[in-house]
Structure formats: C-alpha cells, structure tokens
Write a protein that holds these residues in place. Structure first.
Motif, PDB file in Angstrom:
ATOM      1  N   THR A   1     -25.154 -21.832  21.085  1.00  0.00           N
ATOM      2  CA  THR A   1     -24.728 -20.863  20.151  1.00  0.00           C
ATOM      3  C   THR A   1     -24.731 -19.485  20.787  1.00  0.00           C
ATOM      4  O   THR A   1     -25.485 -18.842  21.364  1.00  0.00           O
TER       5      THR A   1
ATOM      6  N   ASN B   1     -23.723 -15.525  20.030  1.00  0.00           N
ATOM      7  CA  ASN B   1     -23.517 -14.533  18.739  1.00  0.00           C
ATOM      8  C   ASN B   1     -23.151 -15.274  17.556  1.00  0.00           C
ATOM      9  O   ASN B   1     -22.435 -14.883  16.725  1.00  0.00           O
ATOM     10  N   GLY B   2     -24.193 -16.237  17.163  1.00  0.00           N
ATOM     11  CA  GLY B   2     -24.182 -16.714  15.889  1.00  0.00           C
ATOM     12  C   GLY B   2     -23.199 -17.904  15.873  1.00  0.00           C
ATOM     13  O   GLY B   2     -23.443 -18.588  14.828  1.00  0.00           O
TER      14      GLY B   2
ATOM     15  N   LEU C   1     -21.400 -21.430  17.153  1.00  0.00           N
ATOM     16  CA  LEU C   1     -21.897 -22.680  18.049  1.00  0.00           C
ATOM     17  C   LEU C   1     -20.485 -23.268  18.600  1.00  0.00           C
ATOM     18  O   LEU C   1     -19.637 -23.390  18.286  1.00  0.00           O
TER      19      LEU C   1
ATOM     20  N   ASP D   1     -32.314 -16.828  23.930  1.00  0.00           N
ATOM     21  CA  ASP D   1     -33.664 -17.028  23.207  1.00  0.00           C
ATOM     22  C   ASP D   1     -34.391 -16.088  23.440  1.00  0.00           C
ATOM     23  O   ASP D   1     -35.562 -15.914  23.619  1.00  0.00           O
TER      24      ASP D   1
ATOM     25  N   SER E   1     -29.637 -23.588  23.436  1.00  0.00           N
ATOM     26  CA  SER E   1     -30.134 -22.135  23.101  1.00  0.00           C
ATOM     27  C   SER E   1     -29.159 -21.094  22.558  1.00  0.00           C
ATOM     28  O   SER E   1     -28.126 -21.511  22.228  1.00  0.00           O
ATOM     29  N   GLU E   2     -29.852 -20.078  22.225  1.00  0.00           N
ATOM     30  CA  GLU E   2     -29.006 -19.075  21.344  1.00  0.00           C
ATOM     31  C   GLU E   2     -28.729 -18.096  22.361  1.00  0.00           C
ATOM     32  O   GLU E   2     -29.821 -17.395  22.993  1.00  0.00           O
TER      33      GLU E   2
END
Lengths: 162, 298
Positions: free
Chosen positions: A13, A15-16, A18, A59, A76-77
């Motif tokens: 993901t 910047n929001g 996926l 993260d 991860s984000e």
C-alpha cells in the motif's frame, strides 16, 4: 540458479492505494516506487545508503528505500512525498520548506521532508540538536542546512498550533 | 545498481529457515534487516543463489529484563533497542543503539544482523564485549550459547556453523556502582566509524576500580580487548596516570588499518582520546551522574 526468473507476488500500500504486482525479488523498493508504480517524487541520490534522498516511511518508520528490497515490505504501508499533500493543499512541512527557503535545487527535499515527518511524529517540539541528529542521514549540497532546520522548526510550530 | 538475481524464500519459522539454509547449501544467505547485506549485493561483492528472508520471523524482537538478565531478540532493531525502557538505565547500550549510522538505518538494522556480519568497524560486536554478552544460536544441531569473545573470530568471521542463526543476545544488568560509555568517532552519521572505544567499570568505592571491561573497535580485524590493560585498573585507584597506562596497554594491542578514514597513527591518536573520554564518562556514570556522551561526528 535456475534459468527461469522468479517472480514473487507482493501487495504494497503506497499513499493509501494498494498495489498488487509480481516482481523480481532483487527489485529495490525505490525502483518499485519510481519505475513499477511511477511515483518519481522519491529520488535516488547516492544509491549507497548514504545520502537519504530516497527516504520514505514504511509502517511509520523512516527508511532508505535504495537499501530495501520491495519484497521485504510486502504487506506494508508506505508513505512517499506524494502522500503528504491532502486535497490540493501542501502539508505544513512542505509549506514551511517553501516559506523558509529550505531548498535550492530540491533534489534532497523529498528525503528531508520524510525524515522530518518521522521526527515530528515522535517529537512535536524538537530543538536544533534533535533536528540535526534526526536529519544526519540526509545530505544537502545547497542550503548549508540552516534553512532546513528553520523550516522544520516552523512546521513543528504550525503543527503544534493546529 | 541491481543485485545479481537470486531466489527468494520467506519461511514462517526459525526451524523452517534453518532447514532451508541446510538444504540450499552455501550459496544461500539469511536476510534480516539487510542494512549490511543489501549494499554488498548491490555492489555485487557477493552473489548468493538464494536469500532466506528471516526479517519477519515471529518471536525474535523482544527486549526483556528477566531476573536482571537482559534478553534481546536477534531481530530487535537498533531503533527499538535505543528506545527500550528496560535498557534505559544502561546508557552504554542506548548510546550505542542511538548512534549507529542514521535514523533510517536504525529503523531496519538488527542487532543479530550486526554481530553475524562481524564487520570490524561495526558497533555491536565491540560493545557486547564490555558486557560479557552471550550469543544464543539455533542451527541444524540445535541450540547453543557462545560468549561474544568466542563468537567474533575475525574480520567478517563468526563462530556460526552452516545454517546456524543468532536468535538472542543476553547479558547481566550491570550492578550498582557500575557505569559504561561507548564513543565512536566518524566523519558523518551514515559513514562507517573511524575508530571507537568502550568501557564498563564497576567501582568498589569512590575512586577504586572493582572490575572493568575495555574494548576498542575499528582497531583491528576483531574487537580489541586487553587483559593487561584491565589489570592496570582492576583493584586500583582511578588516577589519570592509571587511565593513561591502561590506554597505552590496550592501544598497543590494537592494529588499526590505514585507509580513507585515516592513517594508523591518526587512528591510534583518536583511540587514545576516545578511550580517556569514555573512561571519564563511565567513571562519572558509575558514581551516579547522568552524563550525555555518545557517537561523535563533525
């Protein structure tokens, strides 16, 4: 080594949003961001884990994306400089860098912004020493750093007052 | 720069990781945080056939105090260690953790990775000598514990056997009237250390040394220790004269390599001043003072 090239599925993901891709395991995270999904705000400077131009947030932690494999952040984000702006409005850090002459050529700026973001998340009121220490892994060849420090302090003040 | 191609595995347990490393043989390498290994792969100084990603294995990130024994999981990052409450009263450890490279590298680099790499200029292998740390390993023949002195054998060489992995580092909490300091000199935060010096000292009373551990780093192929230098201080008064004698003895045991970071004589001079500085901070901390002192860069 077998002849065929291994492809590994990843879900990352950024910047929001996926992104699900099949990638070569040797693909560096910075190349995934710049080449695979086309977000070129993250810069490659030294490509040796020194200069910090490629700094992004994974993260919640600042990392040098030239020294990570994309497969290591599967699940991860990721936040890159493109994720700072909200609804057409610059993030307070971006505004402060602009107003305080925190950049000249701008090459190091995405990394400076992301390292500063990580610093302010942890310490909303850093003194000059805190800022110098936390930006020590980001190199700027234009500004002499004074205005970068000023920018971070101005942004910190604005964020505290919001 | 791209690493050469390799096959990638992400086992879900330490047992599976060990089994994969055994099966795949010497071309296979474990990948933890990657902060040493990935630059090596990018420069193609090493081209492993297989990478076993152990970076997210469960149960290896703990930082605990169990009956005054500190236990640190091999995958605890420098950043986690630097911020861990259970270690905050052992400044030699937090100074080291918070001074390694820069914030970005500290986010990913792990203590297990650092000691397994055994880079002669890296901080953890030397620092752990001052605490008589034990390294807990797991491999095809089961678990074993190795003292850090017997673990780091040479430049980039450890006692780890084939397919064996570090799982935990442990050391005793320093007792009362004990203080330590570890100071690194480097040219910039992300640069490798030029030289480093560490000391953990326990006082018998105000000015008498009860016990001491000394170490120099980036001063030879492995961390430099000296029984002779420790004997100068142990049981004796902590005078400037004795500190100078100890400095001389341990520097005589060092063998710094001349390189782009400095000549051998420059490094010996730096080792001397870092040693004296670290010793004075350690003594002051042992007396209960709260002194700031850590990595230095200009």
């Amino acid at each position: 080594m077998s002849e065929s090239i291994q492809l590994v599925p990843v879900s990352i993901t950024v910047n929001g949003k996926l992104y699900q891709q099949e990638i070569e395991p040797r693909l560096l995270l910075v190349e995934f961001i710049r080449e695979t999904i086309g977000l070129t705000g993250t810069h490659i400077g030294c490509d040796t884990s020194y200069c910090g131009a490629c700094t992004i947030i994974v993260d919640g932690d600042p990392v040098k994306s030239c020294t990570l494999l994309a497969v290591q952040v599967d699940g991860s984000e990721v936040l890159t400089v493109e994720g700072l702006e909200q609804d057409g409005e610059l993030h307070p850090l971006q505004q402060a860098f602009s107003q305080n002459h925190g950049l000249q050529c701008g090459y190091c700026t995405p990394g400076m912004l992301m390292s500063s973001l990580a610093l302010l998340a942890e310490n909303p009121d850093p003194d000059i020493k805190d800022i110098r220490k936390r930006l020590a892994g980001n190199v700027c060849r234009c500004t002499g750093y004074q205005n970068i420090i000023k920018s971070v302090q101005a942004a910190a003040k604005n964020l505290r007052e919001d | 720069m791209y690493p050469a191609p390799f096959r990638y595995y992400r086992p879900d347990s330490i047992e599976n990781a060990i089994q994969l490393l055994s099966e795949l043989g010497e071309g296979a390498k474990p990948l933890a945080g990657g902060q040493s290994l990935i630059p090596v792969l990018k420069l193609r100084m090493d081209e492993p056939t297989d990478l076993i990603d152990i970076g997210r294995l469960p149960g290896l990130r703990h930082i605990n105090n169990e009956n005054e024994i500190i236990r640190i999981g091999a995958l605890a990052t420098h950043a986690h260690i630097g911020k861990a409450g259970v270690i905050s009263h052992i400044p030699i450890v937090t100074d080291c953790a918070n001074g390694i490279a820069d914030a970005q590298v500290r986010s990913r680099g792990t203590i297990g990775g650092s000691i397994s790499t055994a880079d002669p200029s890296c901080d953890w292998p030397a620092l752990l000598h001052t605490l008589d740390a034990e390294v807990i390993c797991n491999g095809p023949n089961g678990k074993r514990t190795i003292n850090i002195r017997d673990f780091i054998l040479d430049s980039y060489t450890t006692a780890l056997g084939d397919a064996e992995l570090v799982t935990e580092i442990s050391f005793k909490t320093p007792q009362k009237l004990s203080g330590g300091s570890y100071i690194v000199f480097k040219k910039a935060a992300p640069a490798y250390p030029t030289v480093s010096a560490g000391i953990q000292i326990t006082l018998a009373e105000e000015d008498i040394c009860k016990d001491v551990r000394l170490v120099l780093s980036a001063a030879g192929p492995r961390p430099v220790t000296s029984d002779e230098a420790e004997a100068v201080l142990r049981g004796n008064k902590l005078t400037n004269d004795n500190l100078e004698k100890a400095a001389e003895a341990i520097i005589a045991a060092s063998d710094p390599t001349p390189d782009s970071r400095g000549s051998a004589s420059f490094k010996r001079s730096m080792l001397h001043s870092l040693f004296i500085k670290a010793a004075n901070i350690a003594i002051s901390r042992a007396r209960g003072n709260n002194i700031i002192g850590a990595h230095e860069y200009v």
